[in-house]
Design a protein around this motif. Structure first.
Motif, PDB file in Angstrom:
ATOM      1  N   MET A  56     -33.160  40.063  -2.339  1.00 54.48           N
ATOM      2  CA  MET A  56     -32.547  41.539  -2.887  1.00 54.48           C
ATOM      3  C   MET A  56     -32.152  42.241  -1.517  1.00 54.48           C
ATOM      4  O   MET A  56     -31.030  43.187  -1.409  1.00 54.48           O
ATOM      5  N   GLU A  57     -33.032  42.014  -0.403  1.00 58.30           N
ATOM      6  CA  GLU A  57     -32.592  42.803   0.839  1.00 58.30           C
ATOM      7  C   GLU A  57     -31.371  42.398   1.297  1.00 58.30           C
ATOM      8  O   GLU A  57     -30.648  43.497   1.802  1.00 58.30           O
ATOM      9  N   ALA A  58     -31.081  41.415   1.275  1.00 59.14           N
ATOM     10  CA  ALA A  58     -29.732  40.934   1.716  1.00 59.14           C
ATOM     11  C   ALA A  58     -28.478  41.053   0.680  1.00 59.14           C
ATOM     12  O   ALA A  58     -27.337  41.628   1.218  1.00 59.14           O
ATOM     13  N   ALA A  59     -28.843  41.055  -0.478  1.00 56.16           N
ATOM     14  CA  ALA A  59     -27.892  41.243  -1.651  1.00 56.16           C
ATOM     15  C   ALA A  59     -27.568  42.814  -1.858  1.00 56.16           C
ATOM     16  O   ALA A  59     -26.475  43.197  -2.234  1.00 56.16           O
ATOM     17  N   LYS A  60     -28.195  43.519  -1.092  1.00 59.96           N
ATOM     18  CA  LYS A  60     -28.205  45.111  -1.451  1.00 59.96           C
ATOM     19  C   LYS A  60     -26.527  45.622  -0.954  1.00 59.96           C
ATOM     20  O   LYS A  60     -26.186  46.496  -1.502  1.00 59.96           O
ATOM     21  N   GLN A  61     -26.212  44.767   0.223  1.00 60.37           N
ATOM     22  CA  GLN A  61     -24.976  45.209   0.660  1.00 60.37           C
ATOM     23  C   GLN A  61     -23.971  45.354  -0.172  1.00 60.37           C
ATOM     24  O   GLN A  61     -22.940  45.850   0.022  1.00 60.37           O
ATOM     25  N   PHE A  62     -23.931  44.614  -1.255  1.00 61.31           N
ATOM     26  CA  PHE A  62     -22.995  44.248  -2.227  1.00 61.31           C
ATOM     27  C   PHE A  62     -22.782  45.671  -3.205  1.00 61.31           C
ATOM     28  O   PHE A  62     -21.887  45.741  -3.662  1.00 61.31           O
ATOM     29  N   SER A  82     -28.301  32.612  -7.701  1.00 58.98           N
ATOM     30  CA  SER A  82     -29.482  31.939  -7.548  1.00 58.98           C
ATOM     31  C   SER A  82     -30.555  32.359  -6.239  1.00 58.98           C
ATOM     32  O   SER A  82     -30.287  31.724  -5.154  1.00 58.98           O
ATOM     33  N   PRO A  83     -31.347  33.431  -6.647  1.00 59.10           N
ATOM     34  CA  PRO A  83     -32.057  33.972  -5.207  1.00 59.10           C
ATOM     35  C   PRO A  83     -33.054  33.305  -4.654  1.00 59.10           C
ATOM     36  O   PRO A  83     -33.341  33.459  -3.621  1.00 59.10           O
ATOM     37  N   CYS A  84     -33.494  32.111  -5.406  1.00 59.83           N
ATOM     38  CA  CYS A  84     -34.617  31.536  -4.794  1.00 59.83           C
ATOM     39  C   CYS A  84     -34.251  29.963  -4.419  1.00 59.83           C
ATOM     40  O   CYS A  84     -35.010  29.334  -4.025  1.00 59.83           O
ATOM     41  N   ASP A 119     -27.894  30.978   2.412  1.00 62.90           N
ATOM     42  CA  ASP A 119     -26.323  31.609   2.881  1.00 62.90           C
ATOM     43  C   ASP A 119     -25.441  31.230   1.757  1.00 62.90           C
ATOM     44  O   ASP A 119     -24.446  31.926   1.665  1.00 62.90           O
ATOM     45  N   ALA A 120     -25.388  29.995   1.393  1.00 63.75           N
ATOM     46  CA  ALA A 120     -24.408  29.822   0.276  1.00 63.75           C
ATOM     47  C   ALA A 120     -24.528  30.674  -0.945  1.00 63.75           C
ATOM     48  O   ALA A 120     -23.318  31.024  -1.143  1.00 63.75           O
ATOM     49  N   GLN A 121     -25.601  31.036  -1.248  1.00 65.20           N
ATOM     50  CA  GLN A 121     -25.750  32.036  -2.294  1.00 65.20           C
ATOM     51  C   GLN A 121     -25.048  33.216  -2.054  1.00 65.20           C
ATOM     52  O   GLN A 121     -24.373  33.879  -2.751  1.00 65.20           O
ATOM     53  N   LEU A 122     -25.259  33.763  -0.763  1.00 62.81           N
ATOM     54  CA  LEU A 122     -24.680  35.232  -0.416  1.00 62.81           C
ATOM     55  C   LEU A 122     -23.385  34.948  -0.289  1.00 62.81           C
ATOM     56  O   LEU A 122     -22.365  35.994  -0.704  1.00 62.81           O
TER      57      LEU A 122
END
Ligand code: SF4
Ligand code: SF4
Lengths: 293, 212
Positions: free
Chosen positions: A198-204, A159-161, A166-169
């Protein structure tokens, strides 16, 4: 065809969601799917969505597959314990349905059988873990499967928005560790927030399909703002829907808005997942306005 | 206190990686507390120079009483990296709340005891799940504080105001867990391996299965 193969080929993957009917007549749904979803790569079939009892997801997947579509089998942990979930995963693999989406599921109290016993023996993370385990030829009880092990393309949601990024990541990371290979998101109405996420989620390093709902009316938006976790529809969008009532009613405004959101998010993700909520007929127009066909 | 069994020696050793303060609850211990084993284990930790202090008391599940009793040893507690608690799940939850910014770890699993619920007050609830998850959840019980008893993080239903999708009057247990861990700078705790909730709480069948 597994959805992961398309991602690997660098395609921008389009999926749409359909909900099985509350009854045994499915012809109408199949006809609609064949008519409107031809340019969609995959069709998600919901699992008793919103805890409302309907025709089964797996049976519907099989019918859609026979009709030439590529179904994604959605499984929630609300109604089945680990024995039934594993059994259904094996059944799916046996039927050649190898795209799955693992969800925790809404609580029974939110649906049309609030008296039902909620199960939640597993959850989205442990269900992904279980599917991964089955792929190694072993079940959750530690017993060996007979013969060739199943293979799935294992998906999950995020749930990106949501206000709690933090919890989502953290949860996304747990899902990746448990075997998630692709993600579909909750409906996005705020591209800036999505892009930041997406900037943060890219790491995965896992493909993400941006979730899209075609807004049908200002009322629907207000309802979602008040009742759907992680969905925020900005006032400007609601005003846009209020401006020309006829145009909105015909779905033109909603399609314009949704197409715009797709175009804005497209450079930052690997696909789009459309939850049309009964507006399957608008999907062809949406795809062409979004530049996807 | 409800009926408890000690976590494994390795599990407890991994919790005591730094300096620890130990709290034992001898409340309704007639119900069940592995006192001798706990003593032996604590002796060992002491001989390793890890223990900065010990408090043995009763009814740690009563927040008011507990706060009073923690006053004297507070300086010692401040010295410790973590607090190890030998009590049932309710006791650990109460201590975690009172010592909000300190990692508080459960050293016992609370097992099912049909028919007896201990003498615990209502603020905190332990579902006697048999494999206490509190060390992975900042001392907030995921079994009783989450409407779905989820053990791997929140479902997607937490509202923006942090309420549970099932009952809007209730705080989402997982939101509380995340906020507490975040405040302690320990969100990484949530990156633990996938947890499976073992619903076989019957010690006898478990033992039989293991010896098979
Ligand atoms: S996780 Fe909750 S239910 Fe399980 S032992 Fe700990 S406090 Fe009790
Ligand atoms: S909203 Fe929070 S407390 Fe409610 S079921 Fe989901 S995770 Fe559990």
């Amino acid at each position: 065809m597994r959805i992961t193969e398309l991602f690997d080929n660098g395609e921008f993957v389009v999926s749409a969601e359909v909900g099985p009917p509350k009854g045994i007549h499915i012809d109408g749904m199949v006809e609609e799917a064949k008519k409107y979803l031809t340019d969609v790569h995959f069709v998600n079939v919901t699992d008793n969505q919103s805890s409302v009892m309907r025709l089964g997801s797996l049976a519907t997947c099989k019918v859609l597959k026979d009709a030439g579509l590529n179904p994604i089998f959605q499984l929630t942990c609300r109604d089945r314990n680990r024995i039934a979930l594993q059994s259904d995963l094996l059944s799916a693999a046996m039927l050649g349905i190898d795209n799955i989406l693992c969800l925790t599921g809404d609580h029974t109290k939110l649906g049309d059988h609030p008296q039902a016993k909620p199960v939640f023996d597993l959850d989205s993370v442990s269900l992904l873990h279980t599917a991964s385990l089955l792929e190694t030829g072993v079940d959750l009880g530690g017993n060996a499967l007979v013969g060739e092990a199943p293979k799935f393309a294992k998906g999950a949601v995020v749930s990106p928005c949501s206000d709690s990024v933090d919890a989502q990541l953290v949860k996304m990371e747990r899902k990746v560790k448990a075997g998630a290979e692709y993600f579909q998101t909750q409906a996005v109405f705020e591209p800036e927030k999505f892009i930041k996420f997406m900037e943060a989620a890219k790491q995965f390093g896992k493909p993400v399909q941006v979730g899209i709902i075609i807004p049908k009316s200002a009322g629907m938006c207000k309802f979602m703002n008040n009742n759907v976790a992680g969905v925020h529809i900005p006032d400007e969008l609601i005003a846009e829907l209020q401006a020309d009532k006829e145009k909105t009613k015909a779905g033109i405004t909603g399609v314009e808005i949704a197409a715009r959101i797709i175009r804005e998010c497209k450079p930052y993700c690997q696909g789009v997942h459309i939850m049309s909520l009964g507006w399957e007929s608008k999907i062809p127009a949406l795809l062409s306005q979004a530049g996807l066909k | 206190m409800l009926i408890t069994k000690l976590k494994s020696e390795e599990a407890i050793a991994s919790l005591a990686s730094g300096k620890v303060f130990i709290i034992n609850c001898h409340g309704c211990k007639e119900v069940g507390f592995p006192e001798e084993e706990a003593k032996a284990l604590q002796k060992k930790l002491e001989s390793e120079g890890k223990v900065v202090g010990t408090l043995t008391t009763d009814y740690v599940c009563n927040p008011t009483e507990l706060s009073l009793r923690l006053r004297a040893p507070m300086a010692k507690i401040a010295e410790a990296d973590a607090v190890l608690v030998f009590s049932c799940g309710v006791g650990v939850q109460t201590i975690s709340e009172v010592l909000e910014d300190k990692p508080v770890y459960a050293c016992c699993d609370t097992v099912e005891l049909p028919g007896f619920q201990g003498v615990t007050p209502l603020e905190y609830d332990c579902g006697q799940c048999g494999e206490c998850f509190l060390n992975l959840t900042g001392g907030i019980c995921p079994i009783t504080a989450c409407s779905k008893s989820l053990v791997n993080g929140p479902c997607g239903g937490t509202s923006d105001s942090g309420k549970c999708e099932v009952c809007p009057d209730m705080e989402c247990g997982w939101e509380r867990i995340i906020q507490r861990l975040k405040a302690q700078g320990r969100l990484d705790v949530l990156k633990c391996p996938t947890q499976l909730h073992d619903f076989n709480t019957d010690e006898a069948t478990k033992a039989a299965k293991e010896s098979e």
